[in-house]
Design an enzyme around this catalytic site. Structure first.
Site, PDB file in Angstrom:
ATOM      1  N   CYS A  48      61.959  31.069  21.722  1.00 54.86           N
ATOM      2  CA  CYS A  48      62.073  30.323  22.981  1.00 54.86           C
ATOM      3  C   CYS A  48      61.236  30.982  24.070  1.00 54.86           C
ATOM      4  O   CYS A  48      61.428  32.161  24.376  1.00 54.86           O
ATOM      5  CB  CYS A  48      63.541  30.264  23.408  1.00 54.86           C
ATOM      6  N   CYS A  51      63.206  32.710  26.905  1.00 57.08           N
ATOM      7  CA  CYS A  51      63.997  33.922  26.648  1.00 57.08           C
ATOM      8  C   CYS A  51      63.137  35.158  26.922  1.00 57.08           C
ATOM      9  O   CYS A  51      61.922  35.148  26.681  1.00 57.08           O
ATOM     10  CB  CYS A  51      64.474  33.941  25.203  1.00 57.08           C
ATOM     11  N   ASP A  74      53.160  26.252  33.151  1.00 54.48           N
ATOM     12  CA  ASP A  74      51.867  26.445  32.488  1.00 54.48           C
ATOM     13  C   ASP A  74      51.172  25.111  32.203  1.00 54.48           C
ATOM     14  O   ASP A  74      49.988  25.079  31.900  1.00 54.48           O
ATOM     15  CB  ASP A  74      52.064  27.211  31.167  1.00 54.48           C
ATOM     16  N   HIS A 111      70.310  32.019  26.306  1.00 56.35           N
ATOM     17  CA  HIS A 111      69.778  30.806  25.677  1.00 56.35           C
ATOM     18  C   HIS A 111      70.900  29.824  25.307  1.00 56.35           C
ATOM     19  O   HIS A 111      70.683  28.614  25.220  1.00 56.35           O
ATOM     20  CB  HIS A 111      69.006  31.225  24.415  1.00 56.35           C
ATOM     21  N   ASN A 151      66.207  18.099  33.573  1.00 58.72           N
ATOM     22  CA  ASN A 151      66.453  17.207  32.433  1.00 58.72           C
ATOM     23  C   ASN A 151      67.317  17.977  31.472  1.00 58.72           C
ATOM     24  O   ASN A 151      66.921  19.058  31.038  1.00 58.72           O
ATOM     25  CB  ASN A 151      65.147  16.837  31.712  1.00 58.72           C
ATOM     26  N   SER A 159      62.544  19.564  26.676  1.00 60.90           N
ATOM     27  CA  SER A 159      61.787  20.146  25.572  1.00 60.90           C
ATOM     28  C   SER A 159      62.430  21.407  24.996  1.00 60.90           C
ATOM     29  O   SER A 159      62.004  21.898  23.971  1.00 60.90           O
ATOM     30  CB  SER A 159      60.370  20.461  26.058  1.00 60.90           C
ATOM     31  N   HIS A 162      67.255  25.862  26.346  1.00 64.01           N
ATOM     32  CA  HIS A 162      67.515  26.990  27.258  1.00 64.01           C
ATOM     33  C   HIS A 162      67.811  26.416  28.658  1.00 64.01           C
ATOM     34  O   HIS A 162      67.066  25.551  29.132  1.00 64.01           O
ATOM     35  CB  HIS A 162      66.283  27.904  27.301  1.00 64.01           C
ATOM     36  N   HIS A 164      67.562  25.306  32.075  1.00 59.97           N
ATOM     37  CA  HIS A 164      66.470  25.394  33.042  1.00 59.97           C
ATOM     38  C   HIS A 164      66.293  24.089  33.801  1.00 59.97           C
ATOM     39  O   HIS A 164      66.806  23.043  33.407  1.00 59.97           O
ATOM     40  CB  HIS A 164      65.150  25.751  32.340  1.00 59.97           C
ATOM     41  N   GLN A 166      63.373  22.167  36.934  1.00 57.68           N
ATOM     42  CA  GLN A 166      61.981  22.167  37.391  1.00 57.68           C
ATOM     43  C   GLN A 166      61.904  21.902  38.883  1.00 57.68           C
ATOM     44  O   GLN A 166      62.834  21.353  39.477  1.00 57.68           O
ATOM     45  CB  GLN A 166      61.186  21.087  36.669  1.00 57.68           C
ATOM     46  N   GLU A 315      66.507  -5.183  32.749  1.00 63.22           N
ATOM     47  CA  GLU A 315      66.254  -4.048  33.663  1.00 63.22           C
ATOM     48  C   GLU A 315      64.766  -3.825  33.900  1.00 63.22           C
ATOM     49  O   GLU A 315      64.337  -3.535  35.000  1.00 63.22           O
ATOM     50  CB  GLU A 315      66.861  -2.754  33.121  1.00 63.22           C
TER      51      GLU A 315
HETATM   52  P1  H2U Z   1      61.455  20.291  30.344  1.00 60.05           P
HETATM   53  O1  H2U Z   1      62.122  20.749  29.116  1.00 60.05           O
HETATM   54  O2  H2U Z   1      62.426  19.744  31.374  1.00 60.05           O
HETATM   55  O3  H2U Z   1      60.339  19.345  30.024  1.00 60.05           O
HETATM   56  O4  H2U Z   1      60.808  21.581  31.045  1.00 60.05           O
HETATM   57  C1  H2U Z   1      60.123  22.603  30.388  1.00 60.05           C
HETATM   58  C2  H2U Z   1      58.820  22.877  31.104  1.00 60.05           C
HETATM   59  O5  H2U Z   1      58.325  24.128  30.680  1.00 60.05           O
HETATM   60  C3  H2U Z   1      57.750  21.835  30.808  1.00 60.05           C
HETATM   61  O6  H2U Z   1      57.400  21.178  32.001  1.00 60.05           O
HETATM   62  C4  H2U Z   1      56.924  24.089  30.675  1.00 60.05           C
HETATM   63  C5  H2U Z   1      56.579  22.662  30.259  1.00 60.05           C
HETATM   64  O7  H2U Z   1      55.378  22.246  30.835  1.00 60.05           O
HETATM   65  N1  H2U Z   1      56.385  25.129  29.791  1.00 60.05           N
HETATM   66  C6  H2U Z   1      55.686  26.195  30.335  1.00 60.05           C
HETATM   67  O8  H2U Z   1      55.458  26.229  31.548  1.00 60.05           O
HETATM   68  N2  H2U Z   1      55.229  27.222  29.517  1.00 60.05           N
HETATM   69  C7  H2U Z   1      55.403  27.236  28.158  1.00 60.05           C
HETATM   70  O9  H2U Z   1      55.017  28.187  27.499  1.00 60.05           O
HETATM   71  C8  H2U Z   1      56.066  26.102  27.471  1.00 60.05           C
HETATM   72  C9  H2U Z   1      56.624  25.006  28.364  1.00 60.05           C
END
Ligand code: H2U
Length: 340
Positions: A48, A51, A74, A111, A151, A159, A162, A164, A166, A315
């Site tokens: 992850c 982590c 990133d 995590h 989300n 995605s 863990h 988190h 944004q 909708e």
């Molecule tokens: P979501 O799971 O809500 O999409 O948020 C995870 C974010 O983490 C996603 O926007 C970022 C993705 O761009 N990310 C990084 O910044 N670095 C990474 O190494 C993988 C994912």
């Protein structure tokens, strides 16, 4: 109350309608209901990127953090650099470059935790990080709006499990808060009070859509909710943005966030998926007395851990629509508070 009659409800915040069809929630359900496998995750996952000690996409190592960790995304959707490309500006083809900064906020180094499983002191650190980011990003001259969101769950496109969220900060106020800006400003100019102060006072009198109440915050299913178990956390005191909260109010928000998400987890006995976020004043240097910040939760689940509402058909083509009334949803959520 229109408990059996199809009706339209008005959302004065976004100035839009929702179609409510209460008689339809009595129709039989023959769809599939799948069992959800219990989610078992390690406290630290070597694969992850959120982590500690693991390498992210840009080659940087996630540090050995103790509570909350914020970093620049990133794969940022908007970038701070000025564009050198020619802009498009005709009546029918109009496109302008947009600058901004995207960050990821890890709620905990663990995590295997989610917000409802974290203690209030740990969630308070998340609230503090939101405030610090809103202040720091909002102070930048090219940033006029800071959207804090989360989300949760694969079904919401998250995605990584863990815990988190944004933060996307940008030059322009995006559509949803821009609509709320118009609705709140109209109301404030006419009444001299914030729309949500008067709305909350009326909801506290009517009681039927309230889910949770405490000294500083109230959680309710809004009269105009679209998602089956949509809720809104509203501060009792009119504040334009989260940095206006006192220390006690910050802790109050952390407690409410924890209690509401625990109630959600109890509802269908699953780690409840949702998209949630804070709508608050733009960071354009104006006082925005019309704004009353609030946190919204848009969860897709409808009747079990796997049966969700689809925003399709009518909708997509016409208007949001719901069957179960917001009053019924609030009653079901209240029952879930102590059901575990
Ligand atoms: P979501 O799971 O809500 O999409 O948020 C995870 C974010 O983490 C996603 O926007 C970022 C993705 O761009 N990310 C990084 O910044 N670095 C990474 O190494 C993988 C994912």
């Amino acid at each position: 109350m229109l408990n059996d009659t199809p009706h339209r409800r008005w959302n004065p915040l976004t100035e839009s309608w929702v179609l409510v069809s209460p008689h339809r929630s009595k129709r039989p359900w023959q769809g599939q209901v799948e069992a959800v496998a219990p989610d078992q995750r390690p406290a630290h996952d070597p694969n992850c990127y959120l982590c500690s000690g693991n390498v992210r996409a840009n080659g940087e190592k996630t540090p050995d953090y103790k509570d909350v960790f914020v970093f620049t995304n990133d794969f940022a959707a908007i970038l701070p650099e000025k564009s050198k490309e020619k802009q498009i500006s005709t009546a029918l083809f109009y496109a302008k470059a947009e600058r901004g900064i995207c960050k990821v906020i890890c709620f905990s180094p663990r995590h295997d935790l989610t917000i409802p499983q974290m203690d209030t002191a740990a969630i308070r650190k998340v609230v503090d990080a939101w405030c610090a980011e809103y202040e720091e990003l909002g102070a930048k001259p090219f940033i006029n709006y800071v959207q804090i969101f989360e989300n949760k769950g694969a079904v919401m496109g998250c995605s990584n499990p863990h815990p988190h969220g944004q933060i996307w900060a940008q030059e322009h106020v995006p559509d949803e808060p821009a609509k709320k800006q118009i609705g709140q400003l109209k109301y404030f100019k006419k009444h001299g009070t914030t729309l949500l102060s008067d709305y909350l006072a009326e909801e506290l009198k009517q009681k039927e859509r309230i889910v949770l109440e405490q000294e500083h915050f109230v959680a309710l299913v809004p009269f105009w909710a679209i998602w089956p178990f949509e809720t809104m956390i509203i501060p009792r005191r009119a504040m334009a943005c989260i940095t206006q909260m006192t220390e006690e109010e910050r802790t109050g928000l952390a407690q409410m966030y924890q209690s509401l998400t625990q109630c959600y987890d109890n509802l269908f006995d699953v780690s409840f998926p949702y998209s949630a976020g804070i709508h608050q004043a733009p960071t354009d240097g104006k006082p925005h007395e019309e704004w009353h910040f609030h946190k919204v939760f848009y969860p897709p689940l409808l009747r079990s851990a796997s049966v969700k509402k689809f925003m399709v058909g009518y909708e997509m083509l016409a208007n949001p629509q719901r069957d179960i009334t917001p009053e019924k949803a609030a009653e079901i959520l209240r029952l879930a508070i102590h059901s575990k």
